[in-house]
Design a protein around this motif. Structure first.
Motif, PDB file in Angstrom:
ATOM      1  N   ILE A 185       0.734  -1.182  -0.095  1.00  0.00           N
ATOM      2  CA  ILE A 185      -0.012   0.086  -0.167  1.00  0.00           C
ATOM      3  C   ILE A 185       0.737   1.274  -0.066  1.00  0.00           C
ATOM      4  N   LYS A 186       2.134   1.270   0.157  1.00  0.00           N
ATOM      5  CA  LYS A 186       2.916   2.280   0.048  1.00  0.00           C
ATOM      6  C   LYS A 186       2.553   3.396  -1.022  1.00  0.00           C
ATOM      7  N   ASP A 187       2.229   3.079  -2.218  1.00  0.00           N
ATOM      8  CA  ASP A 187       1.890   4.281  -3.334  1.00  0.00           C
ATOM      9  C   ASP A 187       0.550   4.554  -3.390  1.00  0.00           C
ATOM     10  N   ILE A 188      -0.404   4.114  -2.543  1.00  0.00           N
ATOM     11  CA  ILE A 188      -1.725   4.157  -2.624  1.00  0.00           C
ATOM     12  C   ILE A 188      -2.001   5.399  -1.998  1.00  0.00           C
ATOM     13  N   THR A 189      -2.639   6.458  -2.794  1.00  0.00           N
ATOM     14  CA  THR A 189      -3.281   7.534  -2.216  1.00  0.00           C
ATOM     15  C   THR A 189      -4.631   7.670  -2.010  1.00  0.00           C
ATOM     16  N   TYR A 190      -5.328   8.282  -1.479  1.00  0.00           N
ATOM     17  CA  TYR A 190      -6.729   8.511  -1.474  1.00  0.00           C
ATOM     18  C   TYR A 190      -7.100  10.020  -1.218  1.00  0.00           C
ATOM     19  N   SER A 191      -8.301  10.356  -1.893  1.00  0.00           N
ATOM     20  CA  SER A 191      -8.671  11.556  -1.921  1.00  0.00           C
ATOM     21  C   SER A 191     -10.153  11.660  -1.245  1.00  0.00           C
ATOM     22  N   GLN A 203     -10.734   6.104   1.678  1.00  0.00           N
ATOM     23  CA  GLN A 203     -10.110   5.854   2.935  1.00  0.00           C
ATOM     24  C   GLN A 203     -10.658   4.526   3.624  1.00  0.00           C
ATOM     25  N   TRP A 204     -11.823   4.295   3.449  1.00  0.00           N
ATOM     26  CA  TRP A 204     -12.702   3.074   4.164  1.00  0.00           C
ATOM     27  C   TRP A 204     -12.085   1.985   3.343  1.00  0.00           C
ATOM     28  N   ILE A 205     -11.944   1.913   2.093  1.00  0.00           N
ATOM     29  CA  ILE A 205     -11.670   0.721   1.219  1.00  0.00           C
ATOM     30  C   ILE A 205     -10.012   0.429   1.882  1.00  0.00           C
ATOM     31  N   LEU A 206      -9.017   1.347   2.229  1.00  0.00           N
ATOM     32  CA  LEU A 206      -7.794   1.028   2.540  1.00  0.00           C
ATOM     33  C   LEU A 206      -7.884   0.466   3.987  1.00  0.00           C
ATOM     34  N   VAL A 215     -10.349  -1.126   5.514  1.00  0.00           N
ATOM     35  CA  VAL A 215     -10.863  -2.478   5.372  1.00  0.00           C
ATOM     36  C   VAL A 215      -9.597  -3.572   4.903  1.00  0.00           C
ATOM     37  N   ALA A 216      -8.919  -3.144   3.836  1.00  0.00           N
ATOM     38  CA  ALA A 216      -7.799  -3.846   3.568  1.00  0.00           C
ATOM     39  C   ALA A 216      -6.927  -4.129   4.567  1.00  0.00           C
ATOM     40  N   GLY A 217      -6.699  -3.043   5.349  1.00  0.00           N
ATOM     41  CA  GLY A 217      -5.680  -3.078   6.434  1.00  0.00           C
ATOM     42  C   GLY A 217      -6.145  -4.003   7.498  1.00  0.00           C
ATOM     43  N   ILE A 218      -7.349  -3.943   7.669  1.00  0.00           N
ATOM     44  CA  ILE A 218      -8.103  -4.767   8.922  1.00  0.00           C
ATOM     45  C   ILE A 218      -8.001  -6.145   8.593  1.00  0.00           C
ATOM     46  N   ILE A 219      -8.220  -6.561   7.124  1.00  0.00           N
ATOM     47  CA  ILE A 219      -8.218  -7.923   6.727  1.00  0.00           C
ATOM     48  C   ILE A 219      -6.697  -8.412   6.973  1.00  0.00           C
TER      49      ILE A 219
END
Length: 124
Positions: A9-15, A20-23, A25-29
């Protein structure tokens, strides 16, 4: 798992909030899977999981349930502490609360198939 997840996820940005929720949830999983593997493999754990494992050894409770109770307790302590010292809620948001509940649930669900695999390959 932390290093691997960070690499993913290092290069993933959010706007926006949905991203933010998708990231989140991915982190929680990923964290739930990592904790489950760590515990099942009997690796050296982080202090949080180590304390939960110690509680599970002393009392007849399951890891997943204890992990959820422990994480929720830490979030509640954080909320109370912030309210006492700052006077308003800051730093603890909905993602923190959801993670406290769902990391343990995911670890619990992932440990079931891992246990079956462990039993299968240790017996054969």
């Amino acid at each position: 798992m932390i290093d691997f997840s960070q690499y993913l996820i290092k290069d993933i940005t959010y706007s926006n909030y949905l991203q933010q929720w998708i990231l989140c949830v991915a982190g929680i999983i990923l964290v739930g899977i990592g904790i489950s593997i760590e515990v099942m493999a009997k690796l050296i754990t982080t202090p949080g999981e180590g304390l939960v494992l110690a509680i599970c050894k002393i009392f007849p409770v399951k890891f997943g349930n204890t992990k959820i109770a422990f994480d929720v307790s830490l979030v509640l302590i954080s909320i109370i502490t912030v309210l006492i010292y700052i006077g308003h809620l800051e730093g603890v948001r909905e993602g923190t609360i959801i993670a406290a509940i769902f990391v343990g649930l995911i670890a619990k669900q992932i440990s079931k198939p891992l246990k079956v695999l462990e039993d299968k390959y240790l017996i054969e």
